[in-house]
Design an enzyme around this catalytic site. Structure first.
Site, short mmCIF file in Angstrom:
data_model
loop_
_atom_site.label_atom_id
_atom_site.label_comp_id
_atom_site.label_asym_id
_atom_site.label_seq_id
_atom_site.Cartn_x
_atom_site.Cartn_y
_atom_site.Cartn_z
CG HIS A 38 -2.13 -0.96 0.95
ND1 HIS A 38 -3.38 -0.55 0.53
CD2 HIS A 38 -2.20 -2.31 1.05
CE1 HIS A 38 -4.17 -1.62 0.41
NE2 HIS A 38 -3.47 -2.71 0.71
CB THR A 39 4.37 1.98 -0.51
OG1 THR A 39 4.63 0.86 -1.35
CG2 THR A 39 4.68 1.63 0.92
CG ASP A 40 0.49 1.27 -5.38
OD1 ASP A 40 -0.14 1.41 -4.32
OD2 ASP A 40 0.05 0.64 -6.37
N GLY A 122 -8.47 -13.47 -8.06
CA GLY A 122 -8.66 -13.35 -6.60
C GLY A 122 -7.53 -13.96 -5.79
CG ASP A 172 -1.67 -4.45 -9.05
OD1 ASP A 172 -0.75 -4.53 -8.22
OD2 ASP A 172 -2.87 -4.37 -8.73
#
Ligand code: GLA
Length: 390
Positions: A38-40, A122, A172
């Site tokens: 969750h750094t991007d 998923g 991604d």
């Protein structure tokens, strides 16, 4: 299924569905996030890799409209070129990309397309970015339209945000496009500079799919992102230097001020600030060949997900602790979290024993099996020349 087997399989499915050989094809790999969670979207840093599993998208031009065939699901969808309406489900990823290409002036004409993949949806390997990227590359090849890699990554991200509704970062798409064999990708999500760090040939990743598909993933993801923005605003008011994202907050600045922040928001920010720091240290450790210390950072990252970002789940925690007990070098959740896969760093020669131990720990707790597959850092997405014959 190898990349070549997948390409052949997709071409054959297309021939049997549409009765003709496709004229254009592209392949895009999934990705594994190795450090930097969750750094991007906080303009920070990530170490990731494209993996040796992906999506192949093939198409043949036709006179009227668009017909899409998801061969793995044996489902088809139609779309009108004039309206490009979003039909819902998997087709939104593809139509979303077409909408973005059209906005950039790409010439779109009718086509029949088939896609299939070797990455389960998923599982946390970003099959969605792989579908978007493979679609963009194949459609652009069909229209004789070219864009720099970074623009392709950004258009796919916009497609996911607008057509699917997830406020994802660029991780991604960048990982799928810039992947390199035998190397991790180090991305600075402020400058969007992508460099590579060699990955040792003796090691590999085990991707452990817990089978947990959290139904709230999208809303949880968006709410974590909003909390990071709240924390950013707080630090922007308190610190003397400009803060336009959590990337601008150092661990020391965080520690000095965090007690004034709401507890939950502070923990979210602690995760991001800590992750950026772990990526910086991780790059140096990889360059120095210290895989043991690198693996410890992966374990630390997971602990921070559990306690600070709260984006893990019981099953992921079970895999990570089983990995540690089995002697893995490192393990953590990978990607958005709340389910999906854990990534485990192991020496290749211990693959079998560590896999067996993790599977047995998982099965004894959940009475179902853990899906484990080995993955090595692999080349990024590209156009495929269709072979005349197999
Ligand atoms: C998902 C998103 C990425 C990134 C990761 C968490 O995979 O699509 O942009 O934010 O979660 O690091």
């Amino acid at each position: 299924m190898t990349r070549d087997e997948l390409i052949k399989h997709t071409i054959l499915c297309h021939e049997s569905k549409f009765g003709k050989r496709p004229a254009f094809a592209a392949y895009a790999p999934g990705r594994v996030e190795v450090l930097g969670n969750h750094t991007d979207y906080n303009e920070g840093f990530v170490l990731s890799a494209a993996v040796d599993a992906g999506i192949c998208f093939v198409l043949s031009p036709c006179r009227e409209g668009i017909t899409l065939h998801a061969s793995d699901l044996n489902e088809s969808a139609k779309a009108s070129l004039e309206t490009l309406d979003l039909p819902g489900g998997w087709a939104n990823y593809i139509i979303g990309v077409l909408i973005e290409l059209q906005k950039l002036g790409a010439p779109l004409t009718g086509f029949d397309a088939t896609f299939s993949g070797s990455i389960p949806k998923g599982a946390g390997l970003s099959s969605s970015a792989a579908i978007e990227t493979a679609t963009a590359l194949a459609v652009m090849a069909g229209g004789g339209f070219a864009l720099p890699k970074l623009d392709i990554a950004k258009l796919c991200q916009r497609a996911e945000m607008d057509a699917v509704g997830v406020r994802c970062g660029l991780l991604d798409q960048i990982s799928s496009l810039y992947g390199k064999a035998d190397a991790l990708i180090h991305t600075d999500f402020r400058t969007l500079d992508v460099t590579t760090v060699p990955f040792p040939a003796d090691e590999e990743f085990l991707i452990c799919d817990t089978g947990v598909k959290h139904s709230l993933v999208d809303s949880e993801y968006n709410s974590r992102r909003a909390q990071c923005e709240t924390a950013r605003d707080f630090f922007a008011e308190r610190l003397k230097h400009p803060v336009s994202a959590l990337r601008d907050v150092s661990p020391a600045e965080f520690s000095a001020l965090c007690s004034e922040l709401d507890g939950e928001v502070a923990r979210r920010a602690a995760h991001v600030v800590g992750e950026n720091d772990r990526v910086a240290r991780g790059v140096e450790l990889l360059k120095a060949g210290d895989l043991t210390a690198f693996g410890e950072l992966m374990f630390e990252s997971h602990e921070s997900s559990v306690h600070n970002f709260e984006n893990s789940c019981e099953e992921l925690d079970c895999v990570v602790s089983a990995a540690r007990e089995a002697g893995a070098l490192g393990a953590r959740l990978s990607g958005g979290g709340f389910g999906g896969s854990a990534v485990v760093l192991v020496p290749k020669k211990q693959e079998e024993t560590i896999t067996a131990k993790m599977k047995s720990a998982f099965a004894s707790k959940y009475e179902r099996s853990l899906t484990v597959r080995a993955a090595v850092p692999s080349a990024g997405a590209g156009i495929i020349q269709i072979p005349g014959e197999f």
